[in-house]
Write a protein that holds these residues in place. Structure first.
Motif, PDB file in Angstrom:
ATOM      1  N   ILE A 147       0.910  -1.190   0.118  1.00 61.97           N
ATOM      2  CA  ILE A 147      -0.131   0.121  -0.156  1.00 61.97           C
ATOM      3  C   ILE A 147       0.845   1.263   0.104  1.00 61.97           C
ATOM      4  O   ILE A 147       0.478   2.155  -0.493  1.00 61.97           O
ATOM      5  CB  ILE A 147      -0.878  -0.134   1.142  1.00 61.97           C
ATOM      6  N   ALA A 148       2.105   1.213   0.688  1.00 60.71           N
ATOM      7  CA  ALA A 148       2.989   2.272   0.789  1.00 60.71           C
ATOM      8  C   ALA A 148       3.626   2.651  -0.627  1.00 60.71           C
ATOM      9  O   ALA A 148       4.072   3.766  -0.857  1.00 60.71           O
ATOM     10  CB  ALA A 148       3.934   2.155   2.016  1.00 60.71           C
ATOM     11  N   PHE A 149       3.886   1.442  -1.515  1.00 61.99           N
ATOM     12  CA  PHE A 149       4.390   1.622  -2.620  1.00 61.99           C
ATOM     13  C   PHE A 149       4.263   2.840  -3.513  1.00 61.99           C
ATOM     14  O   PHE A 149       4.996   3.447  -3.952  1.00 61.99           O
ATOM     15  CB  PHE A 149       4.337   0.344  -3.559  1.00 61.99           C
ATOM     16  N   GLY A 150       2.819   3.127  -3.785  1.00 64.59           N
ATOM     17  CA  GLY A 150       2.594   4.128  -4.565  1.00 64.59           C
ATOM     18  C   GLY A 150       2.943   5.447  -4.002  1.00 64.59           C
ATOM     19  O   GLY A 150       3.724   6.578  -4.832  1.00 64.59           O
ATOM     20  N   GLU A 152       5.238   6.324  -1.593  1.00 69.30           N
ATOM     21  CA  GLU A 152       6.419   6.339  -1.604  1.00 69.30           C
ATOM     22  C   GLU A 152       6.901   6.842  -3.170  1.00 69.30           C
ATOM     23  O   GLU A 152       7.747   7.796  -3.097  1.00 69.30           O
ATOM     24  CB  GLU A 152       7.249   4.994  -1.534  1.00 69.30           C
ATOM     25  N   GLY A 155       6.754  10.480  -3.327  1.00 69.38           N
ATOM     26  CA  GLY A 155       7.568  11.382  -2.418  1.00 69.38           C
ATOM     27  C   GLY A 155       6.749  11.929  -1.547  1.00 69.38           C
ATOM     28  O   GLY A 155       7.041  13.144  -0.981  1.00 69.38           O
ATOM     29  N   ILE A 156       5.741  11.344  -1.070  1.00 69.04           N
ATOM     30  CA  ILE A 156       4.722  11.763   0.052  1.00 69.04           C
ATOM     31  C   ILE A 156       5.668  11.639   1.429  1.00 69.04           C
ATOM     32  O   ILE A 156       6.248  10.607   1.656  1.00 69.04           O
ATOM     33  CB  ILE A 156       3.412  10.903   0.250  1.00 69.04           C
ATOM     34  N   PRO A 157       5.436  12.387   2.270  1.00 68.19           N
ATOM     35  CA  PRO A 157       6.275  12.602   3.592  1.00 68.19           C
ATOM     36  C   PRO A 157       5.723  11.218   4.378  1.00 68.19           C
ATOM     37  O   PRO A 157       4.611  10.715   4.041  1.00 68.19           O
ATOM     38  CB  PRO A 157       5.793  13.663   4.380  1.00 68.19           C
ATOM     39  N   ARG A 158       6.741  10.561   5.131  1.00 64.70           N
ATOM     40  CA  ARG A 158       6.625   9.097   5.618  1.00 64.70           C
ATOM     41  C   ARG A 158       5.373   9.073   6.448  1.00 64.70           C
ATOM     42  O   ARG A 158       4.860   8.324   6.464  1.00 64.70           O
ATOM     43  CB  ARG A 158       7.839   8.969   6.503  1.00 64.70           C
ATOM     44  N   ILE A 161       2.212   8.905   4.715  1.00 64.31           N
ATOM     45  CA  ILE A 161       2.249   7.536   4.336  1.00 64.31           C
ATOM     46  C   ILE A 161       1.753   6.528   5.370  1.00 64.31           C
ATOM     47  O   ILE A 161       0.878   5.721   4.935  1.00 64.31           O
ATOM     48  CB  ILE A 161       3.344   6.972   3.531  1.00 64.31           C
ATOM     49  N   VAL A 162       2.294   6.466   6.317  1.00 61.98           N
ATOM     50  CA  VAL A 162       1.857   5.780   7.497  1.00 61.98           C
ATOM     51  C   VAL A 162       0.286   5.868   7.766  1.00 61.98           C
ATOM     52  O   VAL A 162      -0.438   4.879   7.935  1.00 61.98           O
ATOM     53  CB  VAL A 162       2.720   5.691   8.827  1.00 61.98           C
ATOM     54  N   MET A 201      -2.866   6.386  -2.910  1.00 55.00           N
ATOM     55  CA  MET A 201      -2.200   7.541  -3.788  1.00 55.00           C
ATOM     56  C   MET A 201      -3.149   8.769  -3.954  1.00 55.00           C
ATOM     57  O   MET A 201      -3.176   9.495  -4.540  1.00 55.00           O
ATOM     58  CB  MET A 201      -1.858   6.976  -5.092  1.00 55.00           C
TER      59      MET A 201
END
Lengths: 620, 284
Positions: A147-150, A152, A155-158, A161-162, A201
């Motif tokens: 799920i985080a791949f897109g 990431e 370049g979304i802040p960490r 993303i979490v 995303m």
């Protein structure tokens, strides 16, 4: 299901709901939204006279397409193979023309951006694409990484993303699955993850390209539930390509039908299904009840009482019960379907499993538990059940691809334990779902001759076999062609011919409907039927209840490595309790007939044809 | 049919170590062990890793199963390196060292006691390097290894592409076995019977479908990842997983570095060669 009953007004309210959207969390997302809402009337998707020919293609995949899709619309795109549905999806996020190169005319405009001037990465933030094959779109080693791949990549802040991963997981109801490997989930769960991954995303348009076509019935239901949640919660534009008109008829606001690259129908589900005959003609499968009532409309006594075509069983039951009452229906025995009432046990037992238990290597739970089954000469058997219920595992025992851990398999009375598969292939032929797994020769002729050559048949016999098999499958004019240049139907028939060349008594057809369009599925089933009439025993594994009930004489329902019910097709589809237990449903007309019995009419039907005859003859 | 070593879930110290520490450890021990040619020392070095495997919750059966699959390769390696080794050739000059001739009639290809000892060390080294590498693969998710590589300035696109490709090895393995099944169903005899020539003749049957399948699959995957923004502005890519050195990482890294330096120094001083075992066995 409130949406289905009244798609028209719903659509308006959806379109008008732009102002009520929840405040988005992240700044990037807000900026996109602002540009949208500043415009008074805004098309999310705009195709202006779009034509596209793939590099090396001889004719356009889509031709002069003009299309507007507004914000919040839920659009179902239907059409037979090669109608241009997938190409349309690829246009949405710039895969056409940036990844798939070719000749693009006209403009594709997504939220006022011309896709020609954008790259796929930027467009992927507006349009989220989900594909049909779950396995080829999941690339990470855990669900949360997936799920985080897109995000990431964007370049979304960490921290953001979490939060998004957590939200997707919660939305999909996959709590506890975060660390699981996507490859080990069920098909339905995998497809849900693929949707969740796209959701992270934050696109405002979702395009799902045949999201259920490779899934079993449970998986399809799961994905349709996710799609429905998506509609409710996100209020986003949804474009779904699917052959599953039955389940999605009541979900969509609008249906667009493509054929040969052109739009031939566009309207609300009700409007589109009014042209049920056109849909059938181009090879689609509208809901059975719609087809039934469409045909009944040809009868003048019924036509006058029929103001609209139903889309669901409930609706059809209500309409038909009224018509039957008004026209004083009295049941007439329709003789020609009686054969499917019983199993003919007089015939020779051709394959037999006795107390068969099977474990896959390194597994603890048996894939088959003490199975006992006899298949008689000349039968047409359908094995149905969810993925993992043991259907394919059982059938692979019949030609020695698998050997029982315990128990005995007999083929034509002989213990199959010591006979190699290539030898058994002269008795039990096995047609795989994907013909491309088998074809490798330079001509159709060599393809058919491969098996007989490999078993060292004499030359004259091989020539005779090739000629005979090819004519039987109507590919005699293609014998000198290379299989690679044929269309999918031609390749499928070549693969079947290659199996038939060894003249097996039993032909196993594994999942002829998965990943196929309805016309192709029907074509394969018709071939199977012809083979059956010429004396072959047919065993088919399928997820398609409509085809199982229409073609098979005997149905075996499997669940969890066991045979749940095994009997004549009529009896099995009457047993709604056992079907429910394995999360299956009888086809629409069968359920309609059952519902009408509740209304006091004695009708029993396995196919649209049968139901049509019973109703029509009972009325006149 | 798993070809590649799979990640096994766990919470042990080894699982928690930073992937960079693990890769450094592998590098240091690989270089170190290559310098050592004494079988006893090599074996002694393998022991702590075997203990660590068990302590990390990885069944030893799983850890050693790889050697069952590649045993023919190990034997081949052992035989070839025996006859090519300087240790064997040097020792053969003194006939007292010769244990046996492979060709006793012509007295060709002598096998010496020192050569055997040296060769045993070779094989253990080979086993050791694979062992430590797969121990890391068992306990580190592919993404972490990729992330570790990315932190070391390996291009992110290359690192990700590699991890995706490795992740699909099992998928391809399944496809190949399905294709083999599909061909058997039309009378293909497979690789089970027939002469080596027959087996080679059987290959084209698999080749076309496997290649076509791989090409189709590769295209599907690249379409899917492009659609999820892969390669878009790759320099600014976020890595959700954080890599941080813990106290344990510093300890492990220190051990790796000390080991590396120590083996270099000690072997250059003449320790750790097969002579040690040789003298223990033959000169006592």
């Amino acid at each position: 299901m409130t949406r289905g009953e009244n798609p028209g007004p719903q659509m308006k309210s959806r379109c008008g709901s732009i102002n009520t959207r929840v405040v988005p969390r992240n700044s990037l997302y807000i900026s996109i939204q602002l540009t949208v809402t500043r415009e008074p009337v805004m098309d999310e998707v705009l195709f202006e006279d779009v034509s596209f020919t793939y590099a090396g293609g001889s004719k356009p995949a889509i031709e002069h397409l003009n299309l507007k899709i507004g914000k919040g619309e839920i659009v179902l795109i239907a059409g037979p193979n090669a109608a241009g549905k997938t190409t349309l999806c690829r246009c949405l996020n710039g895969l056409v023309p940036h990844f798939f190169i070719g000749d693009l005319h006209g403009n594709v405009v997504i939220q006022s951006r011309n896709t020609r001037d954008e790259d796929i990465g930027r467009l992927s933030q507006i349009v989220g694409l989900v594909f049909d094959d779950p396995v080829s779109q999941l690339v990470c080693s855990s669900v949360s990484d997936e799920i985080a791949f897109g995000p990431e990549n964007l370049g979304i802040p960490r921290q953001e993303i979490v939060a998004r991963v957590a939200e997707s997981i919660e939305f999909l109801r996959l709590k506890g699955y975060e660390r699981r490997r996507p490859q080990f989930l069920s098909g339905g769960e995998q497809q849900a993850v693929a949707i969740g991954a796209v959701m992270a995303m934050r696109p405002s348009i979702y395009a799902l390209d045949e999201p259920t076509s490779n899934l079993d019935p449970i998986g399809s239901e799961q994905v349709i539930a996710v799609v429905k949640d998506l509609m409710k919660k996100e209020n986003k534009t949804l474009i779904i390509v699917s052959h599953n008109l039955e389940d999605l008829a009541t979900v969509a606001d609008r249906i667009i039908v493509l054929n040969e690259g052109k739009i031939i129908l566009d309207g609300t589900p009700r409007q589109v299904f009014e042209s049920v005959d056109i849909l059938e003609k181009i090879g689609l499968a509208p809901p059975q009840v719609t087809r039934l009532m469409g045909r009944l409309r040809g009868n003048s006594k019924i036509a006058s009482r029929l103001d609209r075509l139903p889309l669901t069983v409930e609706e059809a039951c209500e309409i038909l019960a009224r018509i039957l009452r008004d026209s004083r229906y009295s049941p007439k025995q329709v003789g020609r379907h009686v054969a499917r009432h019983e199993i003919n046990k007089e015939q020779e037992v051709i394959v037999e499993a006795e107390n068969v238990t099977f474990f896959y290597p390194k597994t603890e739970t048996p894939a088959l538990k003490d199975i006992n089954v006899k298949v008689y000469h000349g039968e047409f058997v359908a094995i149905i059940g969810q993925n993992g219920s043991g259907k394919t595992t059982l059938v692979k025992h019949f030609n020695g691809l698998l050997r029982p851990t315990k128990g005995t398999v007999r083929v034509k009375g002989e213990d199959a334990a010591d006979i190699p598969t290539w030898r058994l292939s002269e008795r039990v032929g096995y047609v795989f779902q994907n013909p491309d797994l088998q074809l490798f020769n330079t001509s159709v002729r060599n393809e058919i001759a491969f098996g007989p050559k490999s078993l060292k048949y004499p030359k004259e016999k091989i020539d005779a076999i090739v000629a005979d098999t090819a004519s039987r499958l109507k590919i005699d004019h293609l014998l000198n062609e290379s299989p690679g240049t044929l269309d999918k139907g031609g390749r499928q028939r070549t693969a079947i011919a290659a199996v038939l060349a060894l003249n097996p008594d039993v032909v196993v057809v594994d999942e002829p409907t998965t990943g196929q369009d309805p016309a192709m599925s029907r074509q394969i089933m018709n071939t199977a039927k012809q083979l059956n009439e010429s004396g072959k025993t047919i065993i088919t594994i399928t997820h398609n209840m409509e085809l199982a009930s229409e073609y098979a004489r005997r149905v075996i329902v499997m669940w969890n490595g066991e045979i749940l019910i095994d009997g004549p097709v009529r009896e099995v589809f009457r047993n709604s309790q056992a079907l429910r237990q394995s999360y299956l449903r009888a086809p629409q007309v069968t359920r309609l007939a059952q519902a009408l019995q509740g209304e006091g009419f004695s009708i029993d039907a396995l196919s649209v044809e049968e139901m049509f005859e019973q109703v029509e003859q009972g009325i006149s | 049919m798993s070809v590649i070593v799979e990640f096994l879930e766990g919470k042990s110290l080894l699982h928690r170590l930073d992937p960079r520490s693990k890769m450094l450890m592998w590098g240091a021990f690989t270089v170190g062990i290559v310098l050592i040619s004494d079988p006893i020392v090599c074996l002694a070095l393998l022991v702590p890793f075997v203990v660590w495997t068990a302590a990390s919750g990885i069944p030893l059966k799983t850890a050693f199963s790889v050697y069952v699959r590649v045993y023919s390769l190990i034997i081949l390696y052992g035989v070839v390196s025996l006859f090519l080794s300087n240790a064997n050739l040097a020792a053969a000059k003194d006939p007292a060292n010769i244990v046996v001739y492979l060709d006793p009639i012509h007295k060709w290809l002598p096998v010496t006691n020192q050569g055997i000892i040296w060769d045993v060390a070779m094989v253990i080294r080979f086993i050791f390097i694979i062992y430590v590498l797969q121990l890391i693969m068992f306990t580190t998710p592919m993404v972490d290894l990729v992330l570790g590589l990315a932190k070391w300035r390996v291009p992110a696109k290359a690192a990700l592409a590699m991890s995706i490709a490795l992740g699909f090895v099992p998928v391809f393995a399944i496809a190949i076995s399905t294709i083999m099944d599909a061909q058997k169903c039309r009378g293909w005899k497979g690789f089970e019977s027939g002469s080596p020539v027959d087996k080679i003749k059987a290959l084209p049957v698999l080749f076309t479908p496997v290649v076509m399948n791989a090409i189709t699959r590769a295209q599907q995957i690249s379409v899917a990842i492009e659609s999820r923004g892969f390669g878009h502005n790759i320099e600014k890519r976020t890595w959700t997983r954080e890599l941080k050195f813990s106290a344990a990482d510093y300890v492990v890294n220190a051990i790796s570095i000390i080991f590396f330096v120590a083996t270099n120094v000690l072997t250059s001083m003449g320790y750790g060669t097969y002579q040690l075992t040789y003298s223990l066995l033959f000169r006592s």
